[in-house]
Design a protein around this motif. Structure first.
Motif, PDB file in Angstrom:
ATOM      1  N   UNK A   1       0.876  -1.168   0.000  1.00  0.00           N
ATOM      2  CA  UNK A   1       0.000   0.000   0.000  1.00  0.00           C
ATOM      3  C   UNK A   1       0.910   1.215   0.000  1.00  0.00           C
TER       4      UNK A   1
ATOM      5  N   UNK B   1     -16.355  -9.170   1.247  1.00  0.00           N
ATOM      6  CA  UNK B   1     -15.880 -10.101   2.258  1.00  0.00           C
ATOM      7  C   UNK B   1     -16.536 -11.468   2.085  1.00  0.00           C
TER       8      UNK B   1
ATOM      9  N   UNK C   1      -7.343  -6.059  -1.420  1.00  0.00           N
ATOM     10  CA  UNK C   1      -6.281  -5.394  -0.670  1.00  0.00           C
ATOM     11  C   UNK C   1      -5.183  -6.366  -0.285  1.00  0.00           C
ATOM     12  N   UNK C   2      -5.481  -7.656  -0.348  1.00  0.00           N
ATOM     13  CA  UNK C   2      -4.471  -8.638   0.025  1.00  0.00           C
ATOM     14  C   UNK C   2      -3.484  -8.865  -1.110  1.00  0.00           C
TER      15      UNK C   2
ATOM     16  N   UNK D   1       1.213 -14.429   4.057  1.00  0.00           N
ATOM     17  CA  UNK D   1       1.828 -13.134   3.786  1.00  0.00           C
ATOM     18  C   UNK D   1       3.330 -13.252   4.008  1.00  0.00           C
TER      19      UNK D   1
ATOM     20  N   UNK E   1     -10.232  -0.370  -4.174  1.00  0.00           N
ATOM     21  CA  UNK E   1     -11.028  -1.398  -3.512  1.00  0.00           C
ATOM     22  C   UNK E   1     -12.402  -1.524  -4.178  1.00  0.00           C
TER      23      UNK E   1
ATOM     24  N   UNK F   1     -16.683  -3.193   1.220  1.00  0.00           N
ATOM     25  CA  UNK F   1     -15.862  -4.207   1.897  1.00  0.00           C
ATOM     26  C   UNK F   1     -16.722  -5.385   2.331  1.00  0.00           C
TER      27      UNK F   1
ATOM     28  N   UNK G   1      -7.126   4.569  -2.493  1.00  0.00           N
ATOM     29  CA  UNK G   1      -7.271   3.212  -1.967  1.00  0.00           C
ATOM     30  C   UNK G   1      -8.727   2.769  -2.114  1.00  0.00           C
TER      31      UNK G   1
END
Lengths: 330, 356
Positions: free
Chosen positions: B77, B326, B276-277, B353, B270, B322, B266
């Motif tokens: 990010x 999700x 975002x991952x 990660x 999104x 989001x 951002x």
């Protein structure tokens, strides 16, 4: 502060536990900066200068304590500055409407944790990144501020002015405000909770490895939601202290505070990936930021934007330090 | 009924369906609220109207969001883009304000080159912190976000530098083929990035690094170099956006230029469906996301609500998007409606990660 004995070397040679290195570095930096201040400016040695750092940064300290909990679990809370501003704004608006101070305090102290609880639930139940949830929380709280009023609302309430102007001092004339005492109380409670309670242990465990913590049967979800609630509560207390400090609620106050808070926590030695750090370190981190500000004010020729550059530089130095320690001991 | 549902499913399943629907709904709502919303008129050979304004004003956001898309695709990010906008705008305006002939093309191009160069250096700084030293992207770029505003104010010495340069103004307000030049700049950037990522293997490489940096490295991809590169690209995009923002008002304000644009960017990414991952990205989604945000902002302004309160609406949008994205929420929602869609497969898509 907590479990020093766990890692002290058995050889008898006094070895430095690596997790204390960042905190000690912060302490050294603080002492060096204070030393520079004292050697450069005669008035700097006045004990009131130190007290003023606390008076001017009491709210920052409280908010930073909440952020320490969140960062210890490996999360992040970007909403703190806006929530503090919203709390101040709500208090000012309610007081203007003539509600009694006690009731206003209760309401103001409930909104922050409620928002924190909601954010924690979104993070836990729907598995959305803390970064984005708290970003939304930040938008929401800041939007609420201007929704309440576009302009700054002055506070004239008796209780608030009394809290704001009360000076607790010694015969030599040095004093602190009530906010400082409240901030210290929050620090002590937080330090106790982190070091000696089951909740505190779980916070460290989640930050160390949330998967292991889950397998160990620790209440990971509940604790994770709780830390965001704690952070919300601390932001709310910080907002109240902010309204004591400024005696008003302004929609644009505390913009960018979340960054100062994160910087303070990191400079205080809390590792951003979670699992390691102390509330005491956060206190030192806030002091470092406060002393930088004081030094720049004393200098007079340096402009206030240097503060941001210096904070950025320090943030870099400390993250690098943490990273180097992490690599060396891997 | 069942047949209709089956026909609609491929459409709703398209990743651009929901963002496009939101945009259309917003435009419809605006048109109902203000019938003149969609009106476009020709004045002095240029097109004017709210839709054109939205396009023009969204150009900086599109630019920043393009760079941000690539960064997020690698699982990172970039919080420093707002500060980079301020710095690049400040440097360009400073150079122009100090030159004897502000209208000369060479002055403007020198200014742009200087500012772009500075932005690239700062982008490399971000890249080194993330790719070489291995600091978490949020924190690595936070440093420049905090210090960058200071640097911008240092450049302008805390003043608002005003300039009077025709060519520079054109970046923000000029016209080309009856449309604002800014739209073409943003479009060109979008096409350039799309060509590089979708016509070459670069996009795939970026996605693989975002999926699992360590695995990509073992597979022979220079993960670090890719990660380094996306931060430099992001900085370059931010610099261009900074030129537009300052050109729009013919002045550079170190404090306010590009304030909170990183959050909008951002958000745009999104909304556009980029996770975002990291691991996959959609440039067209990002452009759509940026348009949605600018339309939202314009709508809120048009309703006489203060700019700050528009944040409230943005918060609602962020959370809604989001939640829709999700897997956990979707699974819950479907279960409640008795759907037989296998939720767990999606929700168990956990990812390792790896700090690059």
């Amino acid at each position: 502060m907590s479990s020093t004995s766990l890692t002290t070397g058995r050889t008898g040679r006094p070895s430095l536990p690596r997790r204390h290195v960042p905190v000690l570095a912060t302490l050294a930096l603080l002492l060096v900066m204070y030393g520079i201040g004292v050697s450069q400016y005669r008035a700097f040695s006045n004990i009131q200068v130190v007290f003023n750092v606390f008076i001017d940064n009491g709210f920052l300290l409280v908010v930073a304590v909440g952020m320490t909990f969140v960062i210890l679990t490996g999360g992040i809370d970007l909403s703190v500055g806006s929530v503090a501003a919203m709390t101040a704004m709500v208090s000012a608006a309610l007081l203007q409407d003539g509600l009694p101070a006690a009731l206003v305090l209760v309401i103001a102290l409930l909104i922050g944790p409620a928002l924190g609880l909601l954010m924690g639930c979104a993070i836990h139940f729907f598995d959305i990144q803390p970064f984005i949830v708290t970003l939304a929380g930040m938008f929401f709280a800041r939007g609420m501020c201007t929704f309440i009023s576009d302009a700054s609302i002055p506070i004239t309430d008796g209780f608030w002015t009394a809290m704001s102007q009360e000076r607790i001092g010694n015969p030599a004339g040095n004093f602190v405000s009530i906010s400082v005492l409240i901030a210290f109380a929050v620090v002590l409670v937080a330090a106790y909770v982190l070091a000696y309670t089951r909740f505190g242990r779980t916070v460290y465990a989640i930050g160390g490895n949330s998967h292991s913590a889950l397998l160990m049967g620790l209440p990971v979800g509940r604790t994770r939601i709780a830390v965001y609630t704690v952070s919300g509560l601390c932001s709310a207390i910080g907002g109240i202290l902010l309204s004591f400090y400024t005696l008003s609620g302004a929609p644009l106050i505390a913009i960018g505070m979340e960054l100062d808070v994160i910087a303070a926590v990191v400079i205080g030695g809390t590792v951003l990936t979670g699992g390691s750090g102390y509330v005491f370190g956060t206190v030192l981190g806030v002091l470092v930021l406060g002393v930088i500000q004081t030094l720049i004010t004393f200098d007079g020729s340096l402009n206030s934007w240097w503060t941001k550059i210096v904070i950025g530089g320090l943030l870099f130095a400390f993250i690098l330090l943490q990273r180097l320690i992490g690599i060396r001991f891997k | 009924m069942k047949l209709l549902a089956d026909r609609v499913r491929p459409l709703t399943g398209h990743r651009l369906f929901w963002p496009a629907l939101v945009l259309v709904l917003m435009i419809v709502a605006n048109t109902i609220y203000r019938p003149g919303f969609l009106a476009v008129e020709v004045k002095d050979g240029h097109l004017y109207g709210t839709p054109i304004d939205i396009l023009r004003l969204s150009a900086p956001l599109i630019l920043v969001a393009l760079g941000m898309t690539l960064v997020i695709a690698t699982g990172g990010i970039d919080l420093s883009v707002g500060s980079l906008c301020a710095i690049s705008g400040a440097i360009a305006c400073l150079h122009i304000s100090r030159s004897p002939d502000q209208n000369s093309l060479s002055t403007v191009f020198t200014a742009l080159a200087l500012a772009l160069g500075a932005a690239l250096v700062l982008g490399m700084w971000n890249g080194v912190l993330v790719a070489v030293i291995g600091i978490q992207p949020i924190i690595a770029t936070l440093i420049l976000m905090v210090a960058g505003r200071g640097l911008a104010q240092l450049t302008t010495e805390g003043q608002i530098i005003t300039i009077n340069s025709g060519p520079y103004r054109a970046i923000g307000l000029g016209h080309f083929l009856t449309l604002p030049l800014a739209i073409f700049i943003a479009l060109a950037a979008a096409l350039l990035v799309a060509a590089f990522t979708r016509r070459t293997a670069l996009g795939l490489i970026v996605e693989s690094v975002g999926g699992n940096a360590e695995a990509s490295r073992l597979a022979g991809i220079r993960s670090r170099r890719v990660i380094f590169l996306v931060y430099v690209v992001s900085a370059a995009c931010a610099a261009l956006a900074g030129f537009m923002i300052t050109a729009n008002v013919s002045s550079a304000d170190g404090n306010a230029a590009g304030l909170w644009i990183e959050l909008d960017a951002i958000l745009a990414v999104v909304i556009g469906g980029t996770s975002l991952a990291g691991g996959r990205f959609s440039l067209s989604g990002t452009v759509l996301g940026a348009l949605i945000i600018q339309t939202l902002t314009t709508t809120v302004y048009a309703m006489d609500i203060s700019p700050q309160t528009s944040l409230l609406f943005k918060a609602v949008v962020v959370i809604a998007v989001c939640l829709i994205q999700s897997p956990g929420f979707r699974a819950r929602f479907r279960r409640r409606h008795g759907g037989a869609v296998p939720g767990p497969a999606a929700s168990q898509r956990e990812k390792e990660q790896v700090p690059a």
